[in-house]
Write an enzyme that holds these catalytic residues in place. Structure first.
Site, mmCIF file in Angstrom:
data_model
loop_
_atom_site.group_PDB
_atom_site.id
_atom_site.type_symbol
_atom_site.label_atom_id
_atom_site.label_comp_id
_atom_site.label_asym_id
_atom_site.label_seq_id
_atom_site.Cartn_x
_atom_site.Cartn_y
_atom_site.Cartn_z
ATOM 1 N N GLY A 44 1.653 -3.417 3.279
ATOM 2 C CA GLY A 44 1.199 -4.778 3.580
ATOM 3 C C GLY A 44 2.079 -5.770 2.843
ATOM 4 O O GLY A 44 1.652 -6.848 2.443
ATOM 5 N N ALA A 76 4.550 -7.678 3.646
ATOM 6 C CA ALA A 76 5.046 -8.931 4.227
ATOM 7 C C ALA A 76 3.999 -10.037 4.181
ATOM 8 O O ALA A 76 4.286 -11.188 4.476
ATOM 9 C CB ALA A 76 5.499 -8.704 5.668
ATOM 10 N N GLY A 77 2.777 -9.692 3.803
ATOM 11 C CA GLY A 77 1.695 -10.677 3.750
ATOM 12 C C GLY A 77 1.774 -11.537 2.501
ATOM 13 O O GLY A 77 2.652 -11.358 1.650
ATOM 14 N N HIS A 102 -16.755 -5.961 -5.944
ATOM 15 C CA HIS A 102 -15.743 -7.014 -5.794
ATOM 16 C C HIS A 102 -16.104 -7.987 -4.673
ATOM 17 O O HIS A 102 -15.259 -8.404 -3.906
ATOM 18 C CB HIS A 102 -14.368 -6.372 -5.545
ATOM 19 N N ILE A 155 -6.430 -2.995 -2.432
ATOM 20 C CA ILE A 155 -6.591 -4.434 -2.618
ATOM 21 C C ILE A 155 -7.292 -5.037 -1.400
ATOM 22 O O ILE A 155 -7.986 -6.043 -1.489
ATOM 23 C CB ILE A 155 -5.195 -5.083 -2.794
ATOM 24 N N THR A 156 -7.108 -4.382 -0.245
ATOM 25 C CA THR A 156 -7.625 -4.891 1.028
ATOM 26 C C THR A 156 -9.142 -5.036 0.996
ATOM 27 O O THR A 156 -9.855 -4.075 0.713
ATOM 28 C CB THR A 156 -7.217 -3.927 2.163
ATOM 29 N N ASN A 157 -9.621 -6.234 1.316
ATOM 30 C CA ASN A 157 -11.057 -6.500 1.329
ATOM 31 C C ASN A 157 -11.713 -6.048 2.635
ATOM 32 O O ASN A 157 -11.037 -5.929 3.641
ATOM 33 C CB ASN A 157 -11.293 -8.006 1.138
ATOM 34 N N ARG A 163 -16.266 -11.747 2.662
ATOM 35 C CA ARG A 163 -15.369 -10.587 2.649
ATOM 36 C C ARG A 163 -15.831 -9.521 3.637
ATOM 37 O O ARG A 163 -15.044 -8.759 4.149
ATOM 38 C CB ARG A 163 -15.279 -10.000 1.231
ATOM 39 N N ARG A 200 -9.234 -13.901 4.715
ATOM 40 C CA ARG A 200 -10.452 -14.664 5.005
ATOM 41 C C ARG A 200 -10.117 -16.061 5.497
ATOM 42 O O ARG A 200 -9.189 -16.686 5.023
ATOM 43 C CB ARG A 200 -11.284 -14.819 3.724
#
Length: 312
Positions: free
Chosen positions: A7, A9-10, A177, A117-119, A87, A81
């Protein structure tokens, strides 16, 4: 030591990649992957920064080339988001992305430590665990939900309120989280005391800090730069511990003894193979104890959602 960012490039991924390129130990390798065709170019861009960290970028459907030989994999892929979303609204898109990437990790670098890390992290970590379990490669000492953003926010807000240097404050944050599952242990900060009202207000601000950023960006994104910093702090701590540094402690969301929930964020002593020791959450104040008991239903539901997504 090879670190892969999925991920990359985000918004989070690029910030994280920049920090890792400048801060990983000399001789490290950094591997960037994203479905977006720009990713090899992000790596070329970063390769011009003069540090002894080798960097390569990969794009397309297949993450395998980026994952080969990885010791640490940080997953920041997914959608961000927007205002009005929480989330858990991200779940429908991000669940599938995490499942797919973790299936590739299970095949290509099953021994790697993984930071999710991805929610929504409460749920995506459960998805990752079930995928690894199905593949027969799950090690609960090597799978982490990265909750470090809650810690750095707590440190910042406490320092602001109390007129301290933000680098001197370290707040343990337990639970999960998102929303009410985020519980900063304000009673455990040495030499700092709060009124009941301050505790209530600060806790709420820490829990809602992500929304604060989403609203301030007015539809233009979510917390990417502070999350990149938080993920880099966690990733670098993990690398240092894996390379033999002693006494590295970070809070993260991991599978423990199930006392509160199957997955729970708590202080962890990190070591060569990931989690060396799950540390006690210590003595809680009455407010914290009540907040802990009040969050567990939400946390358990979030976890079950992830388990069911893989096993349905």
């Amino acid at each position: 030591m090879k670190v892969a960012v999925l991920g990359a490039a985000g918004g989070i991924g690029q910030a994280l990649a920049l920090l890792l390129k400048t801060q990983l130990p000399s001789g490290s390798e950094l591997s960037l992957y994203d479905i977006a065709p720009v990713t090899p170019g992000v790596a070329v861009d970063l390769s011009h920064i003069p540090t002894d960290v080798k960097i390569k970028g990969f794009s397309g459907e297949d993450a395998t080339p980026a994952l080969e030989g990885a010791d640490v994999v940080l997953i920041s892929a997914g959608v961000a988001r927007k205002p009005g979303m929480d989330r858990s609204d991200l779940f429908n898109v991000n669940a599938g992305i995490v499942k797919n990437l973790v299936q590739q990790i299970a095949k290509t670098c099953p021994q790697a430590c993984i930071g999710v890390i991805t929610n929504p992290v409460n749920t995506t970590v459960a998805i990752a665990a079930e995928v690894l379990k199905k593949a027969g490669v799950y090690d609960k000492n090597k799978l982490f939900g990265v909750t470090t953003l809650d810690i750095i926010r707590s440190n910042t807000f406490v320092a602001e309120l109390k007129g301290k240097s933000a680098t001197e404050v370290e707040v343990p944050v337990i639970g999960g989280h998102s929303g009410v599952t985020i519980l900063p242990l304000l009673s455990q900060i040495p030499g700092v005391s709060f009124s009941d009202q301050e505790v209530a207000d600060l806790t709420k601000r820490i829990q809602n800090a992500g929304t604060e950023v989403v609203e301030a960006k007015a539809g233009g994104g979510s917390a990417t730069l502070s999350m990149g910093q938080a993920a880099a702090r966690f990733g670098l701590s993990l690398v240092r511990a894996m390379q033999g540094e002693k006494g590295v402690v970070e809070c993260a969301y991991v599978e423990g003894d199930g006392h509160y929930a199957r997955f729970f964020s708590q202080p962890l002593l990190l070591g060569k193979n990931g989690v060396e020791e799950r540390q006690s959450i210590g003595k809680l104040s009455a407010f914290e104890q009540q907040a802990l008991e009040g969050m567990l239903d939400t946390l358990k539901k979030d976890i079950a959602l992830g388990e069911d997504f893989v096993n349905k």
